[in-house]
Design a protein around this motif. Structure first.
Motif, PDB file in Angstrom:
ATOM      1  N   SER A  35       0.833  -1.195   0.000  1.00 49.72           N
ATOM      2  CA  SER A  35       0.000   0.000   0.000  1.00 49.72           C
ATOM      3  C   SER A  35       0.874   1.254   0.000  1.00 49.72           C
ATOM      4  CB  SER A  35      -0.956   0.008   1.194  1.00 49.72           C
ATOM      5  OG  SER A  35      -0.232   0.145   2.403  1.00 49.72           O
ATOM      6  N   ALA A  36       2.128   1.131   0.402  1.00 49.82           N
ATOM      7  CA  ALA A  36       3.054   2.261   0.408  1.00 49.82           C
ATOM      8  C   ALA A  36       3.696   2.484  -0.957  1.00 49.82           C
ATOM      9  CB  ALA A  36       4.137   2.039   1.462  1.00 49.82           C
ATOM     10  N   HIS A  37       3.447   1.617  -1.909  1.00 47.65           N
ATOM     11  CA  HIS A  37       4.100   1.719  -3.211  1.00 47.65           C
ATOM     12  C   HIS A  37       3.395   2.653  -4.188  1.00 47.65           C
ATOM     13  CE1 HIS A  37       6.468  -2.308  -2.767  1.00 47.65           C
ATOM     14  NE2 HIS A  37       6.811  -1.403  -1.878  1.00 47.65           N
ATOM     15  N   HIS A  38       2.347   3.319  -3.757  1.00 48.82           N
ATOM     16  CA  HIS A  38       1.675   4.289  -4.622  1.00 48.82           C
ATOM     17  C   HIS A  38       2.369   5.628  -4.445  1.00 48.82           C
ATOM     18  CE1 HIS A  38      -1.672   1.750  -5.857  1.00 48.82           C
ATOM     19  NE2 HIS A  38      -1.615   1.236  -4.642  1.00 48.82           N
ATOM     20  N   GLY A  39       2.698   6.255  -5.520  1.00 56.71           N
ATOM     21  CA  GLY A  39       3.355   7.552  -5.446  1.00 56.71           C
ATOM     22  C   GLY A  39       4.523   7.606  -6.400  1.00 56.71           C
ATOM     23  N   PRO A  40       5.043   8.806  -6.617  1.00 57.61           N
ATOM     24  CA  PRO A  40       6.105   8.973  -7.611  1.00 57.61           C
ATOM     25  C   PRO A  40       7.461   8.438  -7.174  1.00 57.61           C
ATOM     26  CG  PRO A  40       5.646  11.059  -6.530  1.00 57.61           C
ATOM     27  CD  PRO A  40       4.623  10.061  -6.026  1.00 57.61           C
ATOM     28  N   ARG A  41       7.677   8.300  -5.876  1.00 63.27           N
ATOM     29  CA  ARG A  41       8.969   7.834  -5.365  1.00 63.27           C
ATOM     30  C   ARG A  41       8.771   6.614  -4.486  1.00 63.27           C
ATOM     31  NH1 ARG A  41      10.765  13.011  -2.446  1.00 63.27           N
ATOM     32  NH2 ARG A  41       9.563  14.325  -3.806  1.00 63.27           N
ATOM     33  N   ARG A  72      -0.223   3.586 -11.854  1.00 62.48           N
ATOM     34  CA  ARG A  72      -1.461   2.817 -11.752  1.00 62.48           C
ATOM     35  C   ARG A  72      -1.939   2.784 -10.300  1.00 62.48           C
ATOM     36  NH1 ARG A  72      -1.883  -3.358 -13.803  1.00 62.48           N
ATOM     37  NH2 ARG A  72      -3.908  -3.787 -12.892  1.00 62.48           N
ATOM     38  N   THR A  73      -3.245   2.996 -10.110  1.00 63.79           N
ATOM     39  CA  THR A  73      -3.836   3.092  -8.781  1.00 63.79           C
ATOM     40  C   THR A  73      -4.739   1.920  -8.455  1.00 63.79           C
ATOM     41  OG1 THR A  73      -3.764   5.484  -8.968  1.00 63.79           O
ATOM     42  CG2 THR A  73      -5.231   4.599  -7.316  1.00 63.79           C
ATOM     43  N   TRP A  74      -5.461   1.419  -9.463  1.00 59.58           N
ATOM     44  CA  TRP A  74      -6.454   0.373  -9.241  1.00 59.58           C
ATOM     45  C   TRP A  74      -6.060  -0.895  -9.985  1.00 59.58           C
ATOM     46  CZ3 TRP A  74      -8.329   5.257 -11.120  1.00 59.58           C
ATOM     47  CH2 TRP A  74      -8.799   6.087 -10.100  1.00 59.58           C
ATOM     48  N   GLY A 123      14.085  -5.179  -9.578  1.00 58.66           N
ATOM     49  CA  GLY A 123      13.512  -3.857  -9.751  1.00 58.66           C
ATOM     50  C   GLY A 123      11.993  -3.833  -9.802  1.00 58.66           C
ATOM     51  N   THR A 124      11.356  -4.965  -9.520  1.00 63.36           N
ATOM     52  CA  THR A 124       9.895  -5.018  -9.586  1.00 63.36           C
ATOM     53  C   THR A 124       9.214  -4.802  -8.243  1.00 63.36           C
ATOM     54  OG1 THR A 124      10.020  -7.433  -9.423  1.00 63.36           O
ATOM     55  CG2 THR A 124       9.804  -6.496 -11.639  1.00 63.36           C
ATOM     56  N   TRP A 125       9.972  -4.806  -7.152  1.00 61.40           N
ATOM     57  CA  TRP A 125       9.382  -4.639  -5.823  1.00 61.40           C
ATOM     58  C   TRP A 125       8.526  -3.374  -5.718  1.00 61.40           C
ATOM     59  CZ3 TRP A 125       7.876  -6.956  -1.618  1.00 61.40           C
ATOM     60  CH2 TRP A 125       7.671  -6.230  -0.442  1.00 61.40           C
ATOM     61  N   PRO A 126       9.019  -2.193  -6.124  1.00 59.51           N
ATOM     62  CA  PRO A 126       8.177  -0.995  -5.977  1.00 59.51           C
ATOM     63  C   PRO A 126       6.984  -0.968  -6.926  1.00 59.51           C
ATOM     64  CG  PRO A 126      10.281  -0.413  -6.978  1.00 59.51           C
ATOM     65  CD  PRO A 126      10.354  -1.867  -6.588  1.00 59.51           C
ATOM     66  N   ARG A 127       6.957  -1.848  -7.894  1.00 59.47           N
ATOM     67  CA  ARG A 127       5.829  -1.918  -8.830  1.00 59.47           C
ATOM     68  C   ARG A 127       4.720  -2.843  -8.311  1.00 59.47           C
ATOM     69  NH1 ARG A 127       6.327   0.085 -14.010  1.00 59.47           N
ATOM     70  NH2 ARG A 127       8.340   0.966 -14.534  1.00 59.47           N
TER      71      ARG A 127
END
Length: 184
Positions: free
Chosen positions: A70-76, A161-163, A135-139
């Motif tokens: 849930s923390a992975h949404h956002g630009p950074r 992507r949000t949903w 490199g896929t963890w934050p995605r």
């Protein structure tokens, strides 16, 4: 097509999606169901037996990952939420993993290479670090629709992507917002 056995992010996504929040359908309803799921992913042999402790560890790991994503949404990339349950850290600490330098690159492997559910859960924990390395963890994210919380791999170019699905959850959220604005 890449399947979950070849891609740690897809394996982790599938693991988290064993609970359908919207329908309250849990693929891990029993230790036998957990063992069946692990066998279906070739993490244990068919006929392996899971215990109640294996099931509790799997559920703790699954729900902890859902919260972390849930923390992975956002630009950074964001820090993990501060309110992750202590039992997640305890479950991860109890998984029998060790660092190995054998092979093409260092990696985490189960301490006991036997094909037990505990070793399979350790392989799932190792998949976390494999996803980080790839490199896929934050995605890896969860749908921001509160009734859904389905896990997905954000393959959008700008990682926005949000949903899980714009046509379902995105539409629900936007319709609710529109109706709320119209009421005011």
């Amino acid at each position: 097509m890449v399947d979950a056995q070849d891609d740690p992010a897809l394996l982790l996504r599938d693991f988290v999606n064993t609970l359908n929040v919207e329908d309250a359908a849990d693929e891990f309803a029993t230790p036998a169901a957990l063992a069946g799921w692990l066998a279906g992913r070739r993490l244990v042999p068919a006929g392996a037996t899971a215990t109640d402790l294996d099931l509790a560890t799997a559920v703790t790991l699954r729900e902890g990952l859902r919260e972390a994503w849930s923390a992975h949404h956002g630009p950074r990339p964001a820090d993990l939420p501060a309110d992750l349950p202590d039992d997640l850290e305890d479950a991860l600490a109890a998984l029998p993993l060790r660092l190995t330098l054998a092979g093409a690159s260092p990696g985490l492997v189960p301490v006991d290479p036997s094909a037990t559910p505990a070793a399979a859960l350790a392989r799932l924990a190792a998949a976390i670090m494999n996803a980080v390395a790839a490199g896929t963890w934050p995605r890896l994210k969860v749908c921001q629709e509160d009734t859904c919380r389905w896990a997905f791999l954000d393959t959008s170019k700008n990682r926005s992507r949000t949903w899980c699905s714009m046509s379902v959850c995105g539409n629900r959220t936007k319709t609710r917002a529109y109706r709320a604005r119209r009421r005011n």
